[in-house]
Design an enzyme around this catalytic site. Structure first.
Site, short mmCIF file in Angstrom:
data_model
loop_
_atom_site.label_atom_id
_atom_site.label_comp_id
_atom_site.label_asym_id
_atom_site.label_seq_id
_atom_site.Cartn_x
_atom_site.Cartn_y
_atom_site.Cartn_z
N GLU A 182 7.17 11.12 21.44
CA GLU A 182 7.90 11.61 20.29
C GLU A 182 7.22 12.83 19.68
O GLU A 182 6.00 12.85 19.50
CB GLU A 182 8.00 10.51 19.23
CG GLU A 182 8.72 10.95 17.95
CD GLU A 182 8.65 9.90 16.86
OE1 GLU A 182 9.63 9.76 16.12
OE2 GLU A 182 7.61 9.22 16.75
N GLU A 206 6.42 -0.62 13.26
CA GLU A 206 7.51 0.19 13.84
C GLU A 206 6.99 1.60 13.89
O GLU A 206 6.73 2.22 12.87
CB GLU A 206 8.77 0.06 12.97
CG GLU A 206 10.00 0.70 13.60
CD GLU A 206 10.20 2.13 13.13
OE1 GLU A 206 9.79 3.05 13.88
OE2 GLU A 206 10.75 2.33 12.05
N GLY A 224 0.06 2.94 13.30
CA GLY A 224 0.46 1.59 13.65
C GLY A 224 -0.52 0.91 14.58
O GLY A 224 -0.87 -0.27 14.39
N LYS A 230 0.89 -1.15 0.00
CA LYS A 230 0.00 0.00 0.00
C LYS A 230 0.93 1.21 0.00
O LYS A 230 1.59 1.52 0.99
CB LYS A 230 -0.91 -0.03 1.23
CG LYS A 230 -2.10 0.91 1.15
CD LYS A 230 -1.68 2.34 1.34
CE LYS A 230 -2.83 3.24 1.68
NZ LYS A 230 -2.39 4.66 1.74
N CYS A 275 13.08 8.05 12.62
CA CYS A 275 12.49 7.41 13.79
C CYS A 275 13.51 7.21 14.90
O CYS A 275 13.14 6.92 16.03
CB CYS A 275 11.85 6.09 13.40
SG CYS A 275 12.94 4.99 12.48
N GLY A 290 5.71 3.90 10.59
CA GLY A 290 5.03 5.18 10.58
C GLY A 290 4.66 5.65 11.98
O GLY A 290 5.33 5.33 12.96
N SER A 291 3.55 6.37 12.06
CA SER A 291 3.14 7.00 13.31
C SER A 291 2.56 5.99 14.29
O SER A 291 2.12 4.90 13.90
CB SER A 291 2.10 8.07 13.03
OG SER A 291 0.88 7.49 12.59
#
Length: 563
Positions: free
Chosen positions: A430, A301, A282, A220, A338, A277-278
């Site tokens: 974060e 992740e 996730g 995707k 990240c 990603g975020s």
């Protein structure tokens, strides 16, 4: 079992004429223009007229705000169904393929990407605003990952073949012949990342690991760089088609929203999900994967604030050096890694030279380009939350704004005391972009308390001197339960792609701390152990046959050997 010859592996499983023909085609790509269509049937796109306009979107240059042609068409639910069905149909043949065949596919993809590198990186530059030098380096990493997994697949011992031979005379009960190895899960849904349009996207580490394991892949694409994604997908499809892989070995789906991703994760043919990603994205996918009638693993992740602990002697000895290193690390890639260091613990007796160097470096900067307008807006919201949150957090240094950049993040450093950090757990979260929070501690006992309170992170770093090994050892003992990678006297940005790398960590950094998303061990996400008991030799996979025709290392009756 289908042998490697069906998939066009060069060498002993393929005629010289066929090998020469493939090498002759070699690095070329069939088409280099962007159509804006999903890539489902090995490079064939569906007609745009099959979709409604509300599913259309454009890529945007984040530096200028310019809308980029062509118009992209979100996949329909029927196309999601088609991609999943093709992948399911291909799964058995791919699982039966040899490691040599998978290695050849991965190397051929790498060659295709290198052939199209200039076109791909130029498009990625326009879609992300990332410098061409950075993108060319990322292409090198992407190709390197593919070749690393090719070596792993070709050698073959990663399958962890285990053989316990029969003991018919054993009392009080005979022992059967028991053999096991790792087998592919089946179709894997991979979600492209925003911040690495090549290395963590269509042909990135997740795709390389899944193909090496023998799993079909449906990607995707991230809507921030759909043109780049299509070009890379075509390289994969060209390579697979030339080598005769099944039609559903790979597919690419486009969507600017969540409809396609949701349908893909919930489709019964999909057996695993890989996401970078975020935290919000996730965790949403984790819930979808767990909520299916047949739950599947979601390897997400989701980033972290990657704490850095600077011990007193290290700060006294290397104050200026550490200030410069931290500045370079937290602003690298506009802070959109990240592994960016986001929370830095420093002693209250930190020399003035450290603070002076840090402030001068940050205040000499200007706003930096962010990957998308959405990422820039979320960064601004996170920064504003710290400015006006009512906690004892102060702005220590801030760069100048640059209104010429459409989607920008302004480097900023905040400062607080450890007591405030411990009392406000949200300060550990974060903030994706160029910012750090400096946390002053009184003594090393207080520092250990802070380490114990930490949630899961991808990395944790300690700066120390030889004389500080006692406190460093105590911190490491705590931090190995909080992070996947521990760094000594370095900086967490930059993840080496190698066999020993761990890019993972306890939740909420990732969905499962037992796995890594970088390095050859990441292949373990897409396989499961299967045991064969008293199965006749002729029906066993080659890895478990008595003669060991592949010559791989195996565990036989408790001893490792290649016999």
């Amino acid at each position: 079992m289908q042998n490697a010859e069906n998939f066009g592996t060069k060498g002993e499983t393929q005629s010289g004429e066929k090998a020469a023909r493939i090498v002759g085609k070699g690095k070329q790509m069939s088409r280099m223009e962007i159509t804006g269509e999903p890539v489902i049937r090995m490079g064939q796109q569906a007609a745009p007229t099959q979709r409604a306009d509300e599913g259309d979107f454009f890529a945007v240059n984040p530096q200028t705000g310019e809308r980029l042609d062509p118009r992209f068409h979100s996949a329909s639910l029927a196309e999601v169904e088609m991609a999943a069905k093709l992948a399911a149909d291909a799964a058995s043949a791919m699982a039966s393929s040899s490691g040599l065949a998978r290695a050849e596919l991965l190397r051929h993809i790498a060659d295709k990407l290198l052939y199209g590198q200039e076109t791909i990186t130029q498009r990625a530059h326009r879609e992300t605003g990332l410098a061409l030098a950075r993108l060319n380096g990322e292409m090198g990493r992407t190709v390197g990952q593919l070749r690393l997994f090719a070596e792993l697949a070709a050698e073959g011992s990663w399958v962890d073949a285990r053989i316990d031979t029969a003991q018919p005379e054993r009392a009080p009960a005979p022992r059967p012949a028991v053999r096991s190895m790792l087998r592919p899960l089946g179709p894997v849904a991979v979600f492209g990342a925003s911040n690495f349009p090549l290395a963590f996207s269509v042909a990135g580490g997740d795709t390389a690991a899944a193909l090496a394991a023998g799993c079909p892949v449906i990607v995707k694409a991230h809507p921030a760089h759909p043109g780049t994604s299509e070009l890379v997908a075509r390289a994969i499809c060209d390579a697979a088609t030339e080598l005769g892989w099944p039609e559903g070995a790979f597919g690419l789906l486009l969507d600017a929203g969540v409809t396609v991703g949701t349908a893909l994760v919930q489709h019964p043919a999909v057996r695993a999900v890989a996401f970078t990603g975020s935290s919000a994205g996730g965790q949403a996918l984790m819930k979808l994967a767990a909520g299916r009638p047949d739950p599947i693993p979601c390897f997400a992740e989701m980033g972290s604030s990657n704490p850095v602990f600077v011990l007193p002697a290290a700060m006294r000895e290397r104050a200026t050096e550490i200030a410069r290193g931290l500045t370079a690390s937290f602003t690298l890639g506009s802070g959109q890694f990240c592994t960016k260091p986001g929370v830095i613990f420093v002693p209250q007796e930190t020399p003035e030279s450290f603070w002076k160097e840090l402030k001068a470096a940050v205040c000499s900067m200007v706003s930096m380009g962010m990957l998308t307008a959405g990422i820039a807006a979320r960064f601004d919201n996170g920064v504003e939350g710290r400015r006006v949150g009512g906690r004892k957090v102060e702005v220590f240094a801030e760069a100048a704004a640059n209104p010429a950049i459409a989607s920008a993040g302004t480097p900023i450093v905040f400062k607080t005391r450890l007591e405030e950090f411990l009392a406000n757990p949200e300060l550990e979260e974060e903030v994706f972009g160029p910012t750090m929070l400096m946390v002053e501690y009184r003594d090393t006992q207080q520092l250990e308390a802070a380490a114990r309170q930490l949630q899961g992170h991808l990395t944790a770093t300690i700066h120390g001197q030889d004389a500080e090994r006692k406190i460093a050892s105590a911190l490491l003992t705590i931090l190995e339960t909080r992070a996947g990678r521990l760094v000594w006297n370095g900086y967490p940005t930059g993840v080496e792609v190698c066999d020993a790398m761990v890019h993972g960590g306890p939740f909420p950094a990732t969905s499962d701390s037992r796995f890594t998303s970088v390095g050859t061990a990441s292949i373990l996400r897409f396989v499961r152990p299967v045991c064969f008991q008293d199965v006749p030799e002729a029906l066993l996979p080659p890895e478990l046959q008595e003669a060991n025709p592949l010559g791989i290392e195996r565990l036989i009756n408790g001893r490792r050997n290649r016999g």
